[in-house]
Design a protein around this motif. Structure first.
Motif, short mmCIF file in Angstrom:
data_model
loop_
_atom_site.label_atom_id
_atom_site.label_comp_id
_atom_site.label_asym_id
_atom_site.label_seq_id
_atom_site.Cartn_x
_atom_site.Cartn_y
_atom_site.Cartn_z
N VAL A 55 -9.62 -64.88 24.31
CA VAL A 55 -10.16 -66.25 24.39
C VAL A 55 -9.06 -67.27 24.12
O VAL A 55 -8.96 -68.30 24.80
CB VAL A 55 -11.35 -66.41 23.42
N ASP A 56 -8.20 -67.00 23.12
CA ASP A 56 -7.08 -67.90 22.84
C ASP A 56 -6.17 -68.01 24.07
O ASP A 56 -5.69 -69.10 24.40
CB ASP A 56 -6.26 -67.39 21.65
N TYR A 57 -5.93 -66.88 24.71
CA TYR A 57 -5.10 -66.86 25.92
C TYR A 57 -5.73 -67.71 27.02
O TYR A 57 -5.04 -68.49 27.69
CB TYR A 57 -4.93 -65.41 26.39
N LEU A 58 -7.04 -67.59 27.22
CA LEU A 58 -7.71 -68.37 28.26
C LEU A 58 -7.67 -69.86 27.95
O LEU A 58 -7.47 -70.69 28.86
CB LEU A 58 -9.17 -67.91 28.40
N ASP A 59 -7.83 -70.23 26.68
CA ASP A 59 -7.75 -71.65 26.31
C ASP A 59 -6.35 -72.20 26.58
O ASP A 59 -6.20 -73.31 27.10
CB ASP A 59 -8.11 -71.82 24.83
N ALA A 60 -5.32 -71.42 26.22
CA ALA A 60 -3.95 -71.86 26.46
C ALA A 60 -3.66 -71.92 27.96
O ALA A 60 -2.92 -72.81 28.43
CB ALA A 60 -2.98 -70.90 25.77
N TYR A 61 -4.25 -71.01 28.71
CA TYR A 61 -4.07 -70.98 30.16
C TYR A 61 -4.63 -72.25 30.80
O TYR A 61 -3.98 -72.90 31.63
CB TYR A 61 -4.78 -69.74 30.72
N ALA A 62 -5.85 -72.61 30.39
CA ALA A 62 -6.47 -73.83 30.92
C ALA A 62 -5.64 -75.07 30.58
O ALA A 62 -5.47 -75.97 31.41
CB ALA A 62 -7.89 -73.97 30.38
N GLN A 63 -5.11 -75.11 29.36
CA GLN A 63 -4.30 -76.25 28.95
C GLN A 63 -2.99 -76.31 29.73
O GLN A 63 -2.55 -77.39 30.13
CB GLN A 63 -4.02 -76.16 27.45
N ARG A 64 -2.40 -75.17 29.97
CA ARG A 64 -1.11 -75.12 30.67
C ARG A 64 -1.21 -75.71 32.08
O ARG A 64 -0.30 -76.40 32.54
CB ARG A 64 -0.62 -73.67 30.74
N PHE A 65 -2.32 -75.44 32.76
CA PHE A 65 -2.48 -75.92 34.13
C PHE A 65 -3.36 -77.18 34.21
O PHE A 65 -3.78 -77.57 35.30
CB PHE A 65 -3.05 -74.80 35.02
N ASP A 66 -3.65 -77.74 33.05
CA ASP A 66 -4.45 -78.96 32.98
C ASP A 66 -5.78 -78.79 33.71
O ASP A 66 -6.19 -79.62 34.52
CB ASP A 66 -3.68 -80.16 33.57
N LEU A 67 -6.44 -77.68 33.41
CA LEU A 67 -7.74 -77.39 34.02
C LEU A 67 -8.82 -78.01 33.15
O LEU A 67 -8.96 -77.65 31.98
CB LEU A 67 -7.94 -75.87 34.14
N ARG A 68 -9.56 -78.91 33.72
CA ARG A 68 -10.58 -79.63 32.96
C ARG A 68 -11.95 -79.44 33.59
O ARG A 68 -12.38 -80.23 34.43
CB ARG A 68 -10.23 -81.12 32.89
N PRO A 69 -12.64 -78.38 33.21
CA PRO A 69 -13.96 -78.14 33.79
C PRO A 69 -14.93 -79.27 33.48
O PRO A 69 -14.84 -79.93 32.44
CB PRO A 69 -14.41 -76.84 33.11
N ARG A 70 -15.85 -79.49 34.39
CA ARG A 70 -16.96 -80.41 34.12
C ARG A 70 -18.06 -79.58 33.45
O ARG A 70 -18.81 -78.88 34.10
CB ARG A 70 -17.43 -81.05 35.43
N PHE A 71 -18.09 -79.66 32.13
CA PHE A 71 -19.01 -78.83 31.35
C PHE A 71 -20.44 -79.35 31.44
O PHE A 71 -20.69 -80.53 31.64
CB PHE A 71 -18.56 -78.78 29.89
N GLY A 72 -21.38 -78.43 31.26
CA GLY A 72 -22.79 -78.79 31.24
C GLY A 72 -23.38 -79.06 32.60
O GLY A 72 -24.51 -79.57 32.69
N GLU A 73 -22.68 -78.70 33.67
CA GLU A 73 -23.20 -78.91 35.03
C GLU A 73 -23.72 -77.59 35.58
O GLU A 73 -22.96 -76.68 35.86
CB GLU A 73 -22.12 -79.47 35.95
N VAL A 74 -25.03 -77.53 35.71
CA VAL A 74 -25.68 -76.33 36.23
C VAL A 74 -25.84 -76.48 37.74
O VAL A 74 -26.36 -77.50 38.22
CB VAL A 74 -27.06 -76.12 35.57
N VAL A 75 -25.38 -75.49 38.47
CA VAL A 75 -25.54 -75.50 39.93
C VAL A 75 -26.92 -74.99 40.28
O VAL A 75 -27.33 -73.90 39.87
CB VAL A 75 -24.45 -74.64 40.60
#
Length: 380
Positions: A80-100
């Motif tokens: 999980v720490d790796y995934l968080d750092a991965y998202a930060q590294r590529f400036d990935l900003r999910p739109r949270f709370g959006e249900v398709v």
């Protein structure tokens, strides 16, 4: 209505983050949607002792290997720490709370209906994962059981079950590992195994089973399926006397036909040999105090954990007749602009497959966009 986005990515787990990073590197804009309030929610909810069953060398996401100080088999919290750092590294900003709620065809593009409104997209990547929805099969008498019932998705650790007799239904990787966790935590687990099960050690003579699986692909499937039982009997012993039998289908044949990977043993087999973990057959019915098995025997249990698997759940979002095909890049996905990623779990490892698919899909999307731009500027 919002401006059309080039790519809508559904799900911000490892697969969604991987394709987002690849698109970022390719210079393609995207919107990353996640129904929960954080990325990789399924991994954050996993039972506490879980580790990757594949080696860190072949389990990292594109462009970013695991840190050198991580162990060979990465535990949940470090992943999980790796995934968080991965998202930060590529400036990935999910739109949270959006249900398709639905994905519908709109000419040559798509309309993604979410709880915050419609999102037009030229292309869609579904990365919501194979474990999106827990499967809870119906068992006769289940409602009469007076003990605790839960799906493996809700299991965290053995503490609440210490001193109790617990039935685990299903012996995939999750069921086998929960049984091990329970016995180490002071519970008395029994695993109900409906049919046969292929079991492999995590390492064979010090070599990760993942790497052996990668090498085995060089030989015909029928030869592998003939050799593996002999090798595994030498490594694990003959397990039939403990109530564990192999399916009629060979291991690789089963993976190819039903995407069922073998159970990777991390200590459960040893506890079964010791008698600390019991094996029982399929269930005929659940009673107030326990379970009646298909062999006629009755067992009393304080709790039942349903390690009965999951399903992807994305099909209900699509219009009837829309089929994106298999996971990764294929003719149907490329033609539709509708891709799946992370829905193929080969013997060589799901995360390795995700990395391969992410780069292939990103390349395919980039080429499609380049062809479209070239067509728009060519003279009529």
């Amino acid at each position: 209505m919002d401006e059309t986005t080039p790519v809508a990515i559904i799900g911000a787990g490892p697969a969604g983050l991987a394709i987002a990073a690849c698109l970022r590197q390719a210079g393609v804009d995207f919107v990353l949607l996640e129904k929960e309030q954080q990325s990789a929610p399924a991994w954050r909810r996993h039972y506490e002792r879980v580790h990757l069953h594949t080696t860190k060398r072949y389990s990292s996401l594109p462009f970013v290997p695991f840190p050198r100080d991580y162990p060979r088999y990465v535990p949940r919290d470090l992943f999980v720490d790796y995934l968080d750092a991965y998202a930060q590294r590529f400036d990935l900003r999910p739109r949270f709370g959006e249900v398709v709620r639905a994905i519908t065809r709109r000419g040559r593009s798509w309309l993604v209906d979410t709880t915050t409104g419609p999102l037009p997209a030229s292309q869609v990547v579904i990365a919501s994962g194979n474990n999106a929805e827990p499967l809870m099969p119906g068992f006769a008498g289940a409602d009469a059981f007076k003990g605790k019932r839960l799906h493996s998705a809700d299991y965290r650790n053995a503490m609440p079950f210490a001193g109790q007799s617990v039935l685990i239904i299903g012996m995939g990787n999750t069921g086998a590992e929960i049984a091990l966790d329970l016995v180490e935590g002071g519970a008395r687990p029994t695993i109900s195994v409906r049919g046969g099960v292929h079991i492999v050690p995590r390492e064979l003579l010090g070599v990760p089973i993942q790497m052996i699986g990668m090498a085995a692909r060089l030989m015909p499937e029928r030869i592998n399926d003939a050799l593996f039982p002999i090798i595994l009997d030498l490594a694990l012993g003959r397990l039939g006397k403990y109530g564990l039998r192999r399916p009629q289908q060979g291991m690789l044949q089963q993976i190819a036909l039903s995407s069922r990977i073998p159970t990777i043993d991390v200590g459960t087999v040893g506890k079964i040999r010791e008698g600390a973990i019991k094996i029982a057959p399929d269930i005929a019915e659940i009673t107030e105090q326990g379970v009646r098995f298909t062999d006629g025997k009755h067992g009393e249990f304080d709790a039942i954990i349903f390690a009965t698997g999951f399903r992807p759940g994305y099909a209900r979002l699509l219009e009837p007749g829309v089929q994106p095909g298999r996971s990764g890049v294929n003719a149907s996905a490329s033609d539709l602009g509708l891709y799946l990623i992370g829905f193929h779990n080969p013997v060589t490892g799901l995360l390795r497959e995700i990395s391969i698919e992410a780069e292939q899909i990103a390349d395919n999307i980039r080429l499609r966009r380049n062809r479209k731009k070239a067509a728009e500027i060519l003279p009529v």
